[in-house]
Design an enzyme around this catalytic site. Sequence first.
Site, mmCIF file in Angstrom:
data_model
loop_
_atom_site.group_PDB
_atom_site.id
_atom_site.type_symbol
_atom_site.label_atom_id
_atom_site.label_comp_id
_atom_site.label_asym_id
_atom_site.label_seq_id
_atom_site.Cartn_x
_atom_site.Cartn_y
_atom_site.Cartn_z
ATOM 1 N N GLU A 140 -7.542 8.603 5.903
ATOM 2 C CA GLU A 140 -7.894 9.268 7.160
ATOM 3 C C GLU A 140 -8.377 10.706 7.022
ATOM 4 O O GLU A 140 -7.724 11.642 7.502
ATOM 5 C CB GLU A 140 -6.694 9.269 8.117
ATOM 6 C CG GLU A 140 -6.235 7.911 8.538
ATOM 7 C CD GLU A 140 -5.225 7.975 9.695
ATOM 8 O OE1 GLU A 140 -4.821 9.085 10.083
ATOM 9 O OE2 GLU A 140 -4.869 6.923 10.212
ATOM 10 N N ASN B 79 -7.402 2.065 9.758
ATOM 11 C CA ASN B 79 -6.114 2.281 10.424
ATOM 12 C C ASN B 79 -6.344 2.233 11.921
ATOM 13 O O ASN B 79 -7.167 2.986 12.459
ATOM 14 C CB ASN B 79 -5.530 3.658 10.070
ATOM 15 C CG ASN B 79 -5.099 3.744 8.620
ATOM 16 O OD1 ASN B 79 -5.144 2.757 7.889
ATOM 17 N ND2 ASN B 79 -4.680 4.923 8.200
ATOM 18 N N TYR C 37 -4.293 1.995 15.730
ATOM 19 C CA TYR C 37 -3.019 1.999 16.452
ATOM 20 C C TYR C 37 -3.168 1.827 17.959
ATOM 21 O O TYR C 37 -2.351 1.196 18.594
ATOM 22 C CB TYR C 37 -2.282 3.325 16.211
ATOM 23 C CG TYR C 37 -1.697 3.456 14.827
ATOM 24 C CD1 TYR C 37 -0.394 3.034 14.557
ATOM 25 C CD2 TYR C 37 -2.428 3.989 13.779
ATOM 26 C CE1 TYR C 37 0.155 3.148 13.292
ATOM 27 C CE2 TYR C 37 -1.887 4.107 12.504
ATOM 28 C CZ TYR C 37 -0.592 3.680 12.268
ATOM 29 O OH TYR C 37 -0.057 3.787 11.014
ATOM 30 N N GLU D 171 -3.536 0.079 8.128
ATOM 31 C CA GLU D 171 -2.367 0.459 8.927
ATOM 32 C C GLU D 171 -2.517 -0.066 10.344
ATOM 33 O O GLU D 171 -3.602 0.006 10.927
ATOM 34 C CB GLU D 171 -2.204 1.989 9.043
ATOM 35 C CG GLU D 171 -1.734 2.691 7.802
ATOM 36 C CD GLU D 171 -1.603 4.219 7.988
ATOM 37 O OE1 GLU D 171 -1.321 4.670 9.125
ATOM 38 O OE2 GLU D 171 -1.794 4.924 6.998
ATOM 39 N N HIS E 101 -2.899 10.938 0.286
ATOM 40 C CA HIS E 101 -2.393 10.752 1.647
ATOM 41 C C HIS E 101 -1.824 12.099 2.126
ATOM 42 O O HIS E 101 -0.629 12.242 2.343
ATOM 43 C CB HIS E 101 -1.354 9.629 1.698
ATOM 44 C CG HIS E 101 -1.167 9.006 3.051
ATOM 45 N ND1 HIS E 101 -1.375 7.672 3.318
ATOM 46 C CD2 HIS E 101 -0.789 9.560 4.228
ATOM 47 C CE1 HIS E 101 -1.115 7.425 4.596
ATOM 48 N NE2 HIS E 101 -0.758 8.551 5.172
ATOM 49 N N ARG F 165 0.860 -1.187 0.000
ATOM 50 C CA ARG F 165 0.000 0.000 0.000
ATOM 51 C C ARG F 165 0.898 1.239 0.000
ATOM 52 O O ARG F 165 1.668 1.464 0.932
ATOM 53 C CB ARG F 165 -0.896 0.004 1.237
ATOM 54 C CG ARG F 165 -1.660 1.301 1.354
ATOM 55 C CD ARG F 165 -2.608 1.377 2.551
ATOM 56 N NE ARG F 165 -3.217 2.694 2.553
ATOM 57 C CZ ARG F 165 -3.228 3.536 3.579
ATOM 58 N NH1 ARG F 165 -2.722 3.181 4.745
ATOM 59 N NH2 ARG F 165 -3.769 4.730 3.466
HETATM 60 C C1 PNW Z 1 -1.588 7.614 10.447
HETATM 61 N N1 PNW Z 1 -4.298 9.368 16.076
HETATM 62 O O1 PNW Z 1 -2.133 8.757 11.024
HETATM 63 C C2 PNW Z 1 -1.168 8.048 9.063
HETATM 64 O O2 PNW Z 1 -2.016 7.508 8.091
HETATM 65 C C3 PNW Z 1 0.264 7.778 8.711
HETATM 66 O O3 PNW Z 1 0.656 8.595 7.638
HETATM 67 C C4 PNW Z 1 1.145 7.965 9.921
HETATM 68 O O4 PNW Z 1 2.500 7.859 9.620
HETATM 69 C C5 PNW Z 1 0.718 6.929 10.938
HETATM 70 O O5 PNW Z 1 -0.622 7.108 11.307
HETATM 71 C C6 PNW Z 1 1.567 6.926 12.198
HETATM 72 O O6 PNW Z 1 1.504 8.140 12.876
HETATM 73 C C7 PNW Z 1 -2.644 8.826 12.302
HETATM 74 O O7 PNW Z 1 -4.307 10.495 16.585
HETATM 75 C C8 PNW Z 1 -2.750 10.074 12.868
HETATM 76 O O8 PNW Z 1 -4.734 8.378 16.741
HETATM 77 C C9 PNW Z 1 -3.291 10.258 14.093
HETATM 78 C C10 PNW Z 1 -3.758 9.164 14.805
HETATM 79 C C11 PNW Z 1 -3.658 7.907 14.252
HETATM 80 C C12 PNW Z 1 -3.097 7.739 13.001
#
Ligand code: PNW
Length: 479
Positions: A178, A320, A322, A389, A133, A88
Amino acid sequence: MIAVSAHDVAEGKLCFPENFLFGVATAAYQVEGAWNVSGKGESIWDSYTHNHPERIFDHKTGDVAADSYHLFKEDVRLMVELGVQFYRFSISWSRILPNGLINHINEDGIRYYHEVMDELIRNNIQPMVTMYHWDLPQYLQELGGWTNPIVSDYFVDYARLLFQNYGSKVSAWLTFNEPLSFCENGYGGSDAPGRLESSGIEDYLCGHNVLRAHGKVYRMYQTEFQTQFSTKIGITFHFSWRAPSSQSADDITAAETARQFATGWFAHPIFSKTGDYPPIMRKRIDSISKIQGFSRSRLPYFTPDEIEMIRGSADFLGLNHYTTYLVSKNTKTISPKPSYADDMGGIKSQKASWPTSNSTWVKVVPWGFRLALNWIKREYDNPPVIVTENGVPLEKGLLDTRRIEYIKEYLKSMHTAITKDNCNVYGYTHWSLIDNFEWTRGYSERFGLYEVDFDSPNKTRTPRLSSEYYARISRTKCL
Ligand code: PNW
């Protein structure tokens, strides 16, 4: 639903279905570099890092980044080593259309992405392409960027050019990465274009035009290209899980409202049965706007035709994920100054006891992943989901056992969501293949399965321990 072979179960392994896809991800501005070579135009991240160095950790830029513009063959070689089924990556709009408009096409940009895709296909790796992006052509920003409705039409022109050129090579398209992040942090925070004071106004205009742009591209593809290609088109949302900070009714409601304001803002118009914004967003923003003295809601209204155009305009949902947040009800009175946070009415926090990463915002909370996947299943009638992601920022270093632990625990949680809860997840993408420019956090946060030596002239890539671990998973489909 999931066929796991008796052999694997006997060995006590957790396995994903044989056709489950494992991949890795990057994004143009974060890895390509070559910001001004061979006819590329300026994007908002070029101008932002150049004009506002004080807003970026260590005053870094993505001017050179990991230099993937020149080193993409090396990147593909790493992916061969990993045994992944897809890559991706994103296309830089201003590399192809220097000022964003269709009247001037940069042939070097067209050539570059052909070469990347050809190299991937030659190595049996499917290209999964994000159209946007976060790196809007700077010229379009001068017209107001995503707050200007005409930009949705310019995006359709750009998308058409991509279908015409790459339609036969791309295995899946994502229109946007996002929208929540770039609308909220760009038009109400410190990401480019850095409209710090505009929350509660420009962020909603951005979201509105992005949703229209997405819907229009999907319908344009249906009328102009669907007979020619069978590629699926989706969109990627950011969804950190939001759990109530207590079991009080107020906090439970606040957490659900926060989910609707985060993921629902963009997913509800596309994936719900009724379409349009989540009712709770509509209700809260309309009434708070009134209290603040506005004569109309700060959240714009779609026409009935637009609601229909956008509803159902995706073949799959990109997710995505995290980390996880706690949400409690915000009890303070609403300020006269508009803000997304006040509109949402919840206060976000994280538990001090949750294991940390090398970043203030990523705490390791694997159980949140299963809950996020289940929420999507419930809310939108179990759409096909690909995780676009997931990953963890750590410090420099090759012995990244904490990354291995993170991947293992998050994949276990996703496995449970698939096998026990029947969530319709068909693929997983690790962020990231290589260390890259982490937006306002510069190069201080490392997400790569491969370390990049940004000080070396040839941006040397070196495998981390996690790359071997991930290679085993992507090859065997088992944990
Ligand atoms: C993603 N949050 O963004 C992006 O898609 C990527 O480009 C970036 O490198 C990656 O996360 C890691 O940071 C995010 O606030 C931005 O939870 C903010 C959040 C999560 C993902």
